[in-house]
Design a protein around this motif. Structure first.
Motif, PDB file in Angstrom:
ATOM      1  N   THR A   1       0.831  -1.204   0.000  1.00 14.93           N
ATOM      2  CA  THR A   1       0.000   0.000   0.000  1.00 14.93           C
ATOM      3  C   THR A   1       0.864   1.252   0.000  1.00 14.93           C
ATOM      4  O   THR A   1       0.564   2.225  -0.702  1.00 14.93           O
ATOM      5  N   GLU A   2       1.950   1.226   0.737  1.00 12.15           N
ATOM      6  CA  GLU A   2       2.864   2.375   0.759  1.00 12.15           C
ATOM      7  C   GLU A   2       3.445   2.643  -0.628  1.00 12.15           C
ATOM      8  O   GLU A   2       3.501   3.791  -1.084  1.00 12.15           O
TER       9      GLU A   2
ATOM     10  N   VAL B   1       0.576   4.090  -2.905  1.00 13.89           N
ATOM     11  CA  VAL B   1       0.269   5.492  -2.606  1.00 13.89           C
ATOM     12  C   VAL B   1       1.385   6.402  -3.117  1.00 13.89           C
ATOM     13  O   VAL B   1       1.129   7.479  -3.672  1.00 13.89           O
TER      14      VAL B   1
ATOM     15  N   THR C   1      -4.852   5.473  -4.823  1.00 17.06           N
ATOM     16  CA  THR C   1      -5.657   5.572  -3.607  1.00 17.06           C
ATOM     17  C   THR C   1      -6.199   4.189  -3.275  1.00 17.06           C
ATOM     18  O   THR C   1      -6.760   3.526  -4.157  1.00 17.06           O
TER      19      THR C   1
ATOM     20  N   PHE D   1      -6.526  -0.810  -5.730  1.00 19.84           N
ATOM     21  CA  PHE D   1      -6.230   0.626  -5.710  1.00 19.84           C
ATOM     22  C   PHE D   1      -6.869   1.281  -6.931  1.00 19.84           C
ATOM     23  O   PHE D   1      -7.120   0.626  -7.936  1.00 19.84           O
TER      24      PHE D   1
END
Length: 201
Positions: free
Chosen positions: A172-173, A176, A181, A195
């Motif tokens: 997720t890091e 992003v 998102t 995402f």
């Protein structure tokens, strides 16, 4: 092609036929996830990255237009044999040979697991680039923090690849940082993430 990518390609060339014979069925959530990706892609084509022998590409094609991509020419040969009506191409997720904003969705189904850890952000940047605004990325992966060296598989055939496990928050890091998102409107199993690419203002 880097040495790591070359080893992945050669390994899956070796096991392509055996892999296709052994890996046939997937979990029920897989179908639900593909339905959701297709709906969110809004009739735009989907890119199946790391498509292997084309099983997932075939499932996605029942829902809309799709292109299958794999690093292994052997896998693509099997995919074309088994799904001659579909569009399959040899290529790397780290350098996608498609124009910007070409796809409404990208599916990477347990294919980033072999990519060297330091190269994964490059793949996320490429996924972002080829997605249209509001496009969706769906990925499956092995959960954990360790890496193992896979020296054989799919009928005890020789392989030389690393299997890297990831924590969801690590991926997720990266997502992003690439501009995505997290899509949190549905519940996922721990080993899947979705995402979206933000619409242009």
């Amino acid at each position: 092609m880097t040495d790591a990518l070359a080893r992945i390609s050669t390994s899956y060339d070796t096991v392509a036929v055996s892999y296709a014979e052994r890996v046939v069925d997937g979990p029920e959530w897989e179908i639900e996830g593909f339905d959701l990706v297709t709906a969110l892609a809004d009739d735009r084509p989907i890119l199946d990255v790391g498509c292997g022998p084309g099983r997932t590409t075939g499932l996605l094609s029942e829902r809309g237009p799709v292109v299958g991509l794999d690093l292994s020419p052997g896998m693509i040969e099997v995919a074309r044999r088994d799904h001659p009506e579909l569009d399959f191409r040899v290529g790397s997720m780290t350098a996608l040979e498609f124009p910007d904003e070409s796809f409404g969705g990208v599916v990477t189904w347990w294919s980033i697991i072999h990519l060297p850890r330091n190269v994964v952000p490059v793949a996320f940047a490429e996924f972002y680039r080829v997605l249209a605004p509001d496009g969706v990325l769906l990925m499956g992966f092995h959960v954990g923090e360790d890496s193992t060296h896979k020296t054989s598989g799919y009928g005890d055939l020789p392989m030389d690849v690393y299997v890297h496990r990831w924590l969801p928050e690590q991926l997720t890091e990266f997502a992003v940082a690439a501009g995505f998102t997290p899509y949190r409107e549905v519940e996922y199993p721990e080993d899947r993430l979705m995402f979206r690419k933000a619409k242009l203002a």
